[in-house]
Structure formats: C-alpha cells, structure tokens
Design a protein around this motif. Structure first.
Motif, short mmCIF file in Angstrom:
data_model
loop_
_atom_site.label_atom_id
_atom_site.label_comp_id
_atom_site.label_asym_id
_atom_site.label_seq_id
_atom_site.Cartn_x
_atom_site.Cartn_y
_atom_site.Cartn_z
N ARG A 9 74.13 -31.31 -65.76
CA ARG A 9 73.66 -30.95 -64.42
C ARG A 9 72.15 -31.20 -64.29
O ARG A 9 71.68 -31.75 -63.30
CB ARG A 9 73.95 -29.48 -64.12
CG ARG A 9 75.39 -29.16 -63.91
CD ARG A 9 75.56 -27.64 -63.74
NE ARG A 9 76.93 -27.30 -63.50
CZ ARG A 9 77.53 -27.41 -62.32
NH1 ARG A 9 76.87 -27.83 -61.28
NH2 ARG A 9 78.80 -27.10 -62.19
N LEU A 56 70.44 -33.83 -61.74
CA LEU A 56 69.49 -33.36 -60.73
C LEU A 56 68.13 -34.05 -60.88
O LEU A 56 67.50 -34.44 -59.90
CB LEU A 56 69.33 -31.84 -60.80
CG LEU A 56 70.54 -31.03 -60.36
CD1 LEU A 56 70.41 -29.58 -60.81
CD2 LEU A 56 70.73 -31.12 -58.85
N ARG A 57 67.68 -34.19 -62.12
CA ARG A 57 66.40 -34.85 -62.37
C ARG A 57 66.44 -36.30 -61.91
O ARG A 57 65.54 -36.78 -61.22
CB ARG A 57 66.01 -34.78 -63.85
CG ARG A 57 64.69 -35.51 -64.14
CD ARG A 57 64.37 -35.55 -65.62
NE ARG A 57 65.36 -36.19 -66.44
CZ ARG A 57 65.53 -37.52 -66.54
NH1 ARG A 57 64.80 -38.35 -65.81
NH2 ARG A 57 66.46 -38.02 -67.34
N THR A 87 66.19 -36.90 -58.21
CA THR A 87 64.84 -36.78 -57.64
C THR A 87 64.01 -38.01 -57.94
O THR A 87 62.96 -38.20 -57.32
CB THR A 87 64.08 -35.56 -58.21
OG1 THR A 87 63.84 -35.77 -59.60
CG2 THR A 87 64.83 -34.28 -57.97
N SER A 105 64.27 -25.34 -62.16
CA SER A 105 64.82 -25.36 -60.80
C SER A 105 63.69 -25.47 -59.77
O SER A 105 63.83 -26.17 -58.78
CB SER A 105 65.70 -24.14 -60.53
OG SER A 105 64.95 -22.96 -60.48
N ASN A 106 62.59 -24.80 -60.02
CA ASN A 106 61.44 -24.91 -59.12
C ASN A 106 60.88 -26.33 -59.12
O ASN A 106 60.56 -26.88 -58.07
CB ASN A 106 60.33 -23.92 -59.50
CG ASN A 106 60.69 -22.50 -59.13
OD1 ASN A 106 61.47 -22.25 -58.21
ND2 ASN A 106 60.14 -21.54 -59.86
N LEU A 127 62.46 -29.04 -59.76
CA LEU A 127 63.43 -29.96 -59.15
C LEU A 127 63.76 -29.56 -57.70
O LEU A 127 64.54 -30.24 -57.04
CB LEU A 127 64.72 -29.99 -59.98
CG LEU A 127 64.55 -30.55 -61.40
CD1 LEU A 127 65.80 -30.30 -62.23
CD2 LEU A 127 64.23 -32.04 -61.34
N ASN A 128 63.19 -28.45 -57.27
CA ASN A 128 63.40 -27.96 -55.92
C ASN A 128 64.88 -27.70 -55.61
O ASN A 128 65.41 -28.10 -54.58
CB ASN A 128 62.79 -28.92 -54.88
CG ASN A 128 62.60 -28.24 -53.54
OD1 ASN A 128 62.43 -27.02 -53.47
ND2 ASN A 128 62.64 -29.01 -52.48
N VAL A 129 65.54 -27.01 -56.55
CA VAL A 129 66.94 -26.62 -56.40
C VAL A 129 67.10 -25.17 -56.82
O VAL A 129 66.22 -24.59 -57.45
CB VAL A 129 67.90 -27.50 -57.25
CG1 VAL A 129 67.84 -28.95 -56.81
CG2 VAL A 129 67.62 -27.37 -58.73
N SER A 130 68.21 -24.59 -56.48
CA SER A 130 68.54 -23.24 -56.90
C SER A 130 68.84 -23.24 -58.41
O SER A 130 69.39 -24.22 -58.93
CB SER A 130 69.78 -22.78 -56.14
OG SER A 130 70.39 -21.70 -56.80
N ALA A 167 72.28 -24.34 -59.20
CA ALA A 167 72.59 -25.77 -59.24
C ALA A 167 72.53 -26.27 -60.68
O ALA A 167 73.30 -27.15 -61.07
CB ALA A 167 71.62 -26.56 -58.35
N ILE A 168 71.63 -25.72 -61.47
CA ILE A 168 71.52 -26.13 -62.87
C ILE A 168 72.60 -25.48 -63.72
O ILE A 168 73.25 -26.15 -64.52
CB ILE A 168 70.11 -25.79 -63.43
CG1 ILE A 168 69.06 -26.65 -62.71
CG2 ILE A 168 70.05 -26.02 -64.94
CD1 ILE A 168 67.63 -26.31 -63.06
#
Length: 180
Positions: free
Chosen positions: A6, A10-11, A14, A51-52, A54-57, A60-61
């Motif tokens: 995950r 996510l990374r 971005t 998470s900060n 990557l600007n996700v909750s 999400a991770i």
C-alpha cells in the motif's frame, strides 16, 4: 494488500521518490525501503508521518477497518466521531427531537432533497427512538453545545471541567452493548 504494498503504491501515485518521502516525513529512507518490501511493519508514529507526507489518511496505508456497527454504543461512537470532526452538527431542539445537519462542505456531495417532504432540506430533525433517546445522549448534546460556545482556554477550570465531562459522556455512551 500488505502495508508495504500500500505504501509503495501510494508513494508511486504521488510521483515521489523514496528519498523525497523520507525528506518530507522525517522517516529514514532505509526504513521506508524495508516497509515497502514488507520486511518490517511501520510503527504508528511512522504511519502518521508517512501518511502526512503522502497526503493520505493513515488508514489508506494500513488498510485497517476497525469500525464495527453492531451495538447502540457503536452507533453513538459513530455519531460522536462525525460530530467531533465537524461532518455533522448534532443539536438538541427540545426534549423529543435532535437535529443533525451536514456541514456545508459535505452538503455539496449529497442531494438529500429526493423523496423528502420538507421545506428545509438542509436540516433533518429525527425523532430519537426509544433505543437512542436517553439522558446520557441528551446530556452529552447539551454539554457539547456549551463547550462549543466557550472560549478555548486551557487554563480556565470551567472550560477544562466541561471538556472532561463531554469526553467522559462520550466514553459512557459508547459502552452500550445493546444490539441494534
């Protein structure tokens, strides 16, 4: 999908390199590599930092869905959480009615007018049924409204006591094990 998978997905979404995520998050790049290859699992503080960055909750991770919805306590917990984050506003109108209103940002995503016979489609008054209507819930609403009207002052004993009362009521409400 594992946490590392995950995190990497996510990374990559971005467009950031592992080095950039490390720089922004403050998490060592070699640790990020270990996380992304599932050789180790990030601790909660690293999940929050990542998470900060990557600007996700954090969810999400982690992919965790710790939410259950089986009891009255679970329902109270959900209502409290939605009110506390400002998604809904819960107010007591009189002894029998509680008003729940979506915040302005949330309203734009919902067309709640369909099938409703009401002049004001933005506010929905619901009659609290016997399972939800109890003194604790109504007391929580009243104290929460008082707290919101207070000036935030971490040195004011009245404010601090009221804040503590609200938090204790929230915990008590969530203890109900009665099935929905």
């Amino acid at each position: 999908m594992k946490i590392g998978d995950r995190l990497k997905t996510l990374r990559m979404a971005t467009g950031m390199s592992g080095e950039k995520v490390s720089e922004i998050s403050g998490v060592n790049h070699s640790l990020i590599k270990k996380y992304e290859t599932n050789r180790t699992v990030p601790k909660p503080n690293h999940i929050n930092k990542l998470s900060n960055a990557l600007n996700v909750s954090p969810y999400a991770i982690t992919g965790e869905n710790n939410h259950k919805f089986n009891t009255i306590g679970d329902l109270y917990g959900l209502l409290i959480m939605l009110d506390n984050i400002g998604f809904i506003l819960i107010k007591k109108n009189d002894a029998d009615y509680v008003s729940m209103e979506l915040n302005e940002s949330a309203k734009q995503f919902f067309d709640l007018r369909k099938g409703l016979e009401t002049q004001d489609w933005r506010t929905y008054n619901i009659l609290i049924n016997d399972k939800l209507k109890n003194d604790l819930f109504l007391k929580w609403i009243s104290k929460k409204e008082l707290l919101k009207s207070c000036k935030v002052d971490e040195e004011d004993k009245y404010y601090l006591n009221l804040k503590k009362d609200v938090e204790e009521l929230e915990l008590l409400l969530q203890q109900s094990t009665e099935k929905l």
